[in-house]
Motif scaffolding. Structure first.
Motif, PDB file in Angstrom:
ATOM      1  N   ARG A 162     -45.828   2.106 -86.141  1.00 46.40           N
ATOM      2  CA  ARG A 162     -45.191   0.999 -85.415  1.00 46.40           C
ATOM      3  C   ARG A 162     -45.918  -0.334 -85.575  1.00 46.40           C
ATOM      4  O   ARG A 162     -45.294  -1.373 -85.539  1.00 46.40           O
ATOM      5  CB  ARG A 162     -45.111   1.322 -83.915  1.00 46.40           C
ATOM      6  N   PHE A 163     -47.238  -0.301 -85.732  1.00 47.05           N
ATOM      7  CA  PHE A 163     -48.000  -1.549 -85.681  1.00 47.05           C
ATOM      8  C   PHE A 163     -48.863  -1.786 -86.917  1.00 47.05           C
ATOM      9  O   PHE A 163     -49.918  -2.389 -86.821  1.00 47.05           O
ATOM     10  CB  PHE A 163     -48.869  -1.562 -84.422  1.00 47.05           C
ATOM     11  N   HIS A 164     -48.398  -1.334 -88.084  1.00 50.30           N
ATOM     12  CA  HIS A 164     -49.178  -1.570 -89.300  1.00 50.30           C
ATOM     13  C   HIS A 164     -49.171  -3.061 -89.632  1.00 50.30           C
ATOM     14  O   HIS A 164     -48.290  -3.810 -89.198  1.00 50.30           O
ATOM     15  CB  HIS A 164     -48.669  -0.710 -90.461  1.00 50.30           C
ATOM     16  N   PRO A 165     -50.152  -3.540 -90.390  1.00 49.71           N
ATOM     17  CA  PRO A 165     -50.314  -4.983 -90.596  1.00 49.71           C
ATOM     18  C   PRO A 165     -49.250  -5.634 -91.484  1.00 49.71           C
ATOM     19  O   PRO A 165     -49.205  -6.845 -91.592  1.00 49.71           O
ATOM     20  CB  PRO A 165     -51.702  -5.098 -91.242  1.00 49.71           C
ATOM     21  N   PHE A 166     -48.387  -4.843 -92.099  1.00 50.82           N
ATOM     22  CA  PHE A 166     -47.380  -5.412 -92.981  1.00 50.82           C
ATOM     23  C   PHE A 166     -46.088  -5.770 -92.247  1.00 50.82           C
ATOM     24  O   PHE A 166     -45.153  -6.277 -92.851  1.00 50.82           O
ATOM     25  CB  PHE A 166     -47.084  -4.453 -94.133  1.00 50.82           C
ATOM     26  N   VAL A 167     -46.049  -5.510 -90.954  1.00 53.99           N
ATOM     27  CA  VAL A 167     -44.888  -5.878 -90.149  1.00 53.99           C
ATOM     28  C   VAL A 167     -44.973  -7.374 -89.869  1.00 53.99           C
ATOM     29  O   VAL A 167     -46.000  -7.871 -89.409  1.00 53.99           O
ATOM     30  CB  VAL A 167     -44.860  -5.082 -88.822  1.00 53.99           C
ATOM     31  N   LYS A 168     -43.894  -8.074 -90.148  1.00 53.43           N
ATOM     32  CA  LYS A 168     -43.893  -9.521 -89.935  1.00 53.43           C
ATOM     33  C   LYS A 168     -43.831  -9.873 -88.455  1.00 53.43           C
ATOM     34  O   LYS A 168     -44.595 -10.662 -87.956  1.00 53.43           O
ATOM     35  CB  LYS A 168     -42.708 -10.164 -90.665  1.00 53.43           C
ATOM     36  N   LYS A 169     -42.898  -9.247 -87.747  1.00 57.65           N
ATOM     37  CA  LYS A 169     -42.733  -9.544 -86.330  1.00 57.65           C
ATOM     38  C   LYS A 169     -42.624  -8.221 -85.578  1.00 57.65           C
ATOM     39  O   LYS A 169     -41.789  -7.378 -85.901  1.00 57.65           O
ATOM     40  CB  LYS A 169     -41.468 -10.373 -86.115  1.00 57.65           C
ATOM     41  N   ILE A 170     -43.475  -8.043 -84.604  1.00 57.21           N
ATOM     42  CA  ILE A 170     -43.488  -6.799 -83.835  1.00 57.21           C
ATOM     43  C   ILE A 170     -42.745  -7.022 -82.532  1.00 57.21           C
ATOM     44  O   ILE A 170     -43.064  -7.940 -81.770  1.00 57.21           O
ATOM     45  CB  ILE A 170     -44.932  -6.349 -83.531  1.00 57.21           C
ATOM     46  N   LYS A 171     -41.751  -6.185 -82.313  1.00 56.43           N
ATOM     47  CA  LYS A 171     -41.046  -6.200 -81.038  1.00 56.43           C
ATOM     48  C   LYS A 171     -41.574  -5.034 -80.222  1.00 56.43           C
ATOM     49  O   LYS A 171     -41.425  -3.884 -80.596  1.00 56.43           O
ATOM     50  CB  LYS A 171     -39.539  -6.059 -81.240  1.00 56.43           C
ATOM     51  N   CYS A 172     -42.216  -5.343 -79.151  1.00 56.42           N
ATOM     52  CA  CYS A 172     -42.827  -4.318 -78.307  1.00 56.42           C
ATOM     53  C   CYS A 172     -41.852  -3.973 -77.185  1.00 56.42           C
ATOM     54  O   CYS A 172     -41.641  -4.763 -76.272  1.00 56.42           O
ATOM     55  CB  CYS A 172     -44.145  -4.845 -77.749  1.00 56.42           C
ATOM     56  N   ASN A 173     -41.245  -2.792 -77.290  1.00 59.39           N
ATOM     57  CA  ASN A 173     -40.301  -2.378 -76.249  1.00 59.39           C
ATOM     58  C   ASN A 173     -41.029  -1.588 -75.164  1.00 59.39           C
ATOM     59  O   ASN A 173     -42.251  -1.412 -75.214  1.00 59.39           O
ATOM     60  CB  ASN A 173     -39.130  -1.591 -76.845  1.00 59.39           C
ATOM     61  N   ASN A 174     -40.292  -1.121 -74.188  1.00 61.44           N
ATOM     62  CA  ASN A 174     -40.883  -0.413 -73.050  1.00 61.44           C
ATOM     63  C   ASN A 174     -41.604   0.858 -73.500  1.00 61.44           C
ATOM     64  O   ASN A 174     -42.683   1.174 -73.008  1.00 61.44           O
ATOM     65  CB  ASN A 174     -39.805  -0.100 -72.018  1.00 61.44           C
ATOM     66  N   PHE A 175     -41.015   1.598 -74.442  1.00 61.06           N
ATOM     67  CA  PHE A 175     -41.653   2.821 -74.926  1.00 61.06           C
ATOM     68  C   PHE A 175     -42.960   2.503 -75.639  1.00 61.06           C
ATOM     69  O   PHE A 175     -43.952   3.211 -75.489  1.00 61.06           O
ATOM     70  CB  PHE A 175     -40.714   3.595 -75.854  1.00 61.06           C
ATOM     71  N   ASP A 176     -42.993   1.418 -76.414  1.00 58.57           N
ATOM     72  CA  ASP A 176     -44.233   1.014 -77.088  1.00 58.57           C
ATOM     73  C   ASP A 176     -45.328   0.724 -76.073  1.00 58.57           C
ATOM     74  O   ASP A 176     -46.475   1.132 -76.241  1.00 58.57           O
ATOM     75  CB  ASP A 176     -43.999  -0.219 -77.954  1.00 58.57           C
ATOM     76  N   ARG A 177     -44.979   0.025 -75.002  1.00 58.68           N
ATOM     77  CA  ARG A 177     -45.968  -0.262 -73.961  1.00 58.68           C
ATOM     78  C   ARG A 177     -46.468   1.018 -73.307  1.00 58.68           C
ATOM     79  O   ARG A 177     -47.655   1.162 -73.025  1.00 58.68           O
ATOM     80  CB  ARG A 177     -45.377  -1.214 -72.915  1.00 58.68           C
TER      81      ARG A 177
END
Length: 106
Positions: A55-70
């Protein structure tokens, strides 16, 4: 059911099983043998690591952090902390209790 729902349900199952295991060990009821608790912990840590890598590798341009991610980020932090400290305490406690029981029998 999509991949996110499967991950959320799997993660929730891991969390429930781990907390039930820890509480049962503290109460003297063992669901998972404390000697194998480190294997269970390792599996959960690997799952969390792969999820966080994915989910959070450095090649992601924009990270959308949803409730499950939190939820998984917070639970990962709590789980790593508790398994680092609490697991060692529980294993010591269970081994000490077993040795006291065995010494009182002999």
């Amino acid at each position: 059911m999509n991949l996110n729902e499967i991950q959320e349900n799997g993660f929730l199952l891991f969390v429930i099983i781990s907390w039930i295991s820890y509480i049962s060990i503290l109460l003297g009821i063992t669901i998972i043998n404390p000697e194998y608790l480190h294997i269970f912990d390792l599996c959960v840590k690997i799952y969390i690591c792969f999820f966080l890598f994915w989910r959070f590798h450095p090649f992601v341009k924009k990270i959308k952090c949803n409730n499950f991610d939190r939820k998984i980020i917070f639970t990962a932090a709590v789980f790593i902390f508790t398994t680092s400290a609490l697991n060692q305490i529980l294993v010591y406690y269970v081994n000490k209790t077993k040795s006291e029981i065995l010494s009182s029998i002999h």
